[in-house]
Design an enzyme around this catalytic site. Structure first.
Site, short mmCIF file in Angstrom:
data_model
loop_
_atom_site.label_atom_id
_atom_site.label_comp_id
_atom_site.label_asym_id
_atom_site.label_seq_id
_atom_site.Cartn_x
_atom_site.Cartn_y
_atom_site.Cartn_z
N GLU A 129 5.03 -15.46 -53.98
CA GLU A 129 4.78 -16.04 -52.64
C GLU A 129 4.50 -14.98 -51.58
OE1 GLU A 129 7.79 -18.99 -51.69
OE2 GLU A 129 7.14 -20.27 -53.35
N GLU A 276 6.37 -23.27 -60.41
CA GLU A 276 7.64 -23.89 -60.02
C GLU A 276 7.36 -25.31 -59.57
OE1 GLU A 276 9.53 -21.96 -56.69
OE2 GLU A 276 9.81 -20.06 -57.73
#
Ligand code: NAG
Ligand code: NAG
Ligand code: NAG
Ligand code: NAG
Ligand code: NAG
Ligand code: NAG
Ligand code: NAG
Length: 475
Positions: A129, A276
């Site tokens: 991220e 995820e």
């Protein structure tokens, strides 16, 4: 000229070998969910050992595991399994690796090579991220160069079956509504996403995304129906006015947004891996929809969707296989942030399941036992306070947290000064409660959390006493 009806002995033996391999693969597939994996995060001080954790992953019948590092204590026992493994280059190494081939080679030599011939490492993710972190934008521009260097290090060692990627959150996109109109954020589209997708395309890697229908729904529960976010087939549909495609769940909408955004800058053929996804089984009072019921339904439906044969793909990419990693294996008690952050696990730290879920996707809804009724699928209406948690506490840590809370706010601790209305009882826990609450009431609207490393908890019971008033607004 060779007739297509005759086969040389050599080819025949290849054929036999191929058939043997195929039957071996199908035997394996019968037992496990080969495309579904789990994120094995380790931010807990009470988690089982790596080898026990690996046994638990196998008992969940998962085929893959993703780590947030390249911990040798996990990679070693993984070598004795058939699990496919994804490992990660930590964010903080990206600057050095991007600027130095030898830094990249060193990382690969010390972290991957010792396990390459024994552990089935299949993905090497460079950073997590990165494009969501606005505090260090230099990392954004270092990302693709670092990925290229890592790929070069693998090539040097003739390693061809490890995909190099990076995991991105959904905030790489500017819009997802409607999916057909999705684009990447203008601040990264040309500067980062184009070179990133060029690399992914050249190397036949994947777009790795962390995608949560939970966050999309919870941010605006009036806009999206809960069942649609939970992947429930209740007949709810949405038709994208741009593409004309009809959706029956929010996950497909989000995934197709990514395909659209990639297409909008010239890359419409890249595959997606869900790095995820999941649903929290518990959260704070001011968090909606985090409960065991929803978490179980989401992950059961996810497993069923991913196990469907032939693969479902999405409306924009029907039939595509989408490798998927559930977040997460465990509830992790050392994660900061709101309560949900510590409650994403399929398992409690003691190894028992938070809820029943057949991750091979075969079990029907009706064959499961009952789930606890959800009580927080609508926003909590009422007042909430933040106080020091009950039980034995570390006084040093509590004192430090108290000082922090008093230092941050505007007049946070005036009422607990000597002679003021909340001075008595003059003890650390009482003063910390006042300070935590006062801090949180000032900062909750801008993302401040009631956590203080586990020292604070939310309560719906007014802690005010006598003339000492703990502030709180109606939720
Ligand atoms: C990056 O490289 C410099 C110079 O070699 C080194 O001092 C530093 O420790 C490295 N940083 C990290 C995070 O490894
Ligand atoms: C893996 O094993 C093969 C065959 O034994 C060997 O040639 C190769 O160098 C090994 N690769 C690594 C990265 O250790
Ligand atoms: C959402 O809907 C509820 C009930 O219909 C309503 O009371 C509430 O104000 C709405 N919230 C927002 C943010 O629109
Ligand atoms: C897509 O985006 C364009 C430009 O922002 C806008 O004009 C158009 O109305 C959008 N299309 C849909 C179907 O929302
Ligand atoms: C494991 O932990 C959970 C949550 O704390 C608890 O409810 C459960 O009873 C525990 N199970 C065992 C076998 O100890
Ligand atoms: C108590 O907290 C302090 C400050 O965070 C820490 O340094 C210390 O190790 C803790 N003591 C125990 C017994 O956990
Ligand atoms: C602090 O609180 C006082 C009194 O409520 C208010 O007048 C002042 O504007 C606040 N200052 C800041 C920086 O928020």
């Amino acid at each position: 000229m060779e007739s297509s009806f005759t086969t040389s002995p050599n080819k025949a033996s290849h054929l036999v070998l191929l058939l043997l391999c195929l039957s071996f693969i199908s035997i394996c597939n019968a037992e496990i969910s080969s495309k579904l994996g789990v994120n094995y995060g380790q931010l807990g001080n009470n988690l089982p050992s790596p080898s026990h954790s690996i046994k638990l992953i196998e008992s969940l019948k998962l085929g893959r595991v993703k780590l947030y590092d390249a911990n040798p204590e996990i990679l070693e026992p993984l070598s004795k399994t058939h699990l496919q493994v994804s490992i990660m280059v930590p964010n903080e190494l990206i600057p050095n690796i991007s600027s130095s081939q030898s830094a990249s080679d060193t990382w690969v030599c010390s972290n991957l090579l010792p396990f390459y011939n024994k552990t089935r490492i299949r993905n090497l993710l460079v950073g997590n991220e990165i494009l969501s972190d606005y505090s260090n934008k230099q990392l954004w521009y270092d990302l693709v160069p670092a990925m290229r260097r890592i790929k070069q290090s693998l090539t040097t060692h003739n390693i061809k079956n490890v995909k190099v990627g990076t995991t991105l959150a959904m905030d790489a996109l500017q819009t997802t509504d409607p999916p057909s109109n999705a684009t990447f954020r203008p601040d990264i589209s040309d500067s980062v996403m184009k070179p990133l997708l060029k690399f992914v395309s050249e190397t036949r890697s994947y777009y790795f995304v962390n995608v949560y229908t939970y966050f999309a729904w919870a941010a605006n529960p009036n806009k999206t129906k809960l069942d649609y976010a939970l992947l429930r087939r209740t007949g709810l549909t949405y038709t994208d006015p741009g593409s004309g495609l009809t959706y029956n769940n929010l996950l497909d909408q989000l995934l197709d947004s990514i395909y659209s955004a990639m297409g909008s800058i010239g890359y419409s053929d890249i595959r997606i891996t869900i790095a995820e996804t999941g649903w929290p089984s518990k959260g704070d009072f001011d968090q909606i929809g985090a409960n065991i019921y929803n978490a179980a339904i989401y992950n059961r439906n996810l497993a069923r969707k991913m196990a469907t044969k032939p693969p479902l793909g999405t409306p924009a990419r029907p039939g595509r296989v989408i490798p998927t990693f559930i977040f997460a294996l465990y509830n992790e008690n050392e994660k900061g942030g709101p309560g949900t952050e510590r409650n994403w696990g399929l398992l409690y730290p003691n190894g028992s399941r938070v809820y029943e879920a057949d991750l091979t996707g075969k079990k029907s809804d009706s064959s499961y036992g009952p789930l606890p009724n959800p009580t927080n699928n609508v926003p909590y209406r009422g007042r909430i306070w933040c106080v020091a948690g009950a039980g034995k506490v570390n006084a040093t840590a509590l004192g430090l947290a108290l000082s922090y809370a008093c230092g941050e706010g505007n007049g946070t601790c005036e009422s607990i000064q000597r002679g003021r209305e909340c001075y008595l009882p003059n003890d650390l826990v009482s003063h910390a409660s006042y300070a935590f609450n006062s801090y949180w009431q000032q900062f909750r609207r801008v993302g401040g959390t009631c956590f203080f490393n586990g020292l604070a908890v939310q309560t719906t019971k007014d802690p005010s006493y006598g003339s000492c008033k703990f502030p709180s607004q109606y939720n």
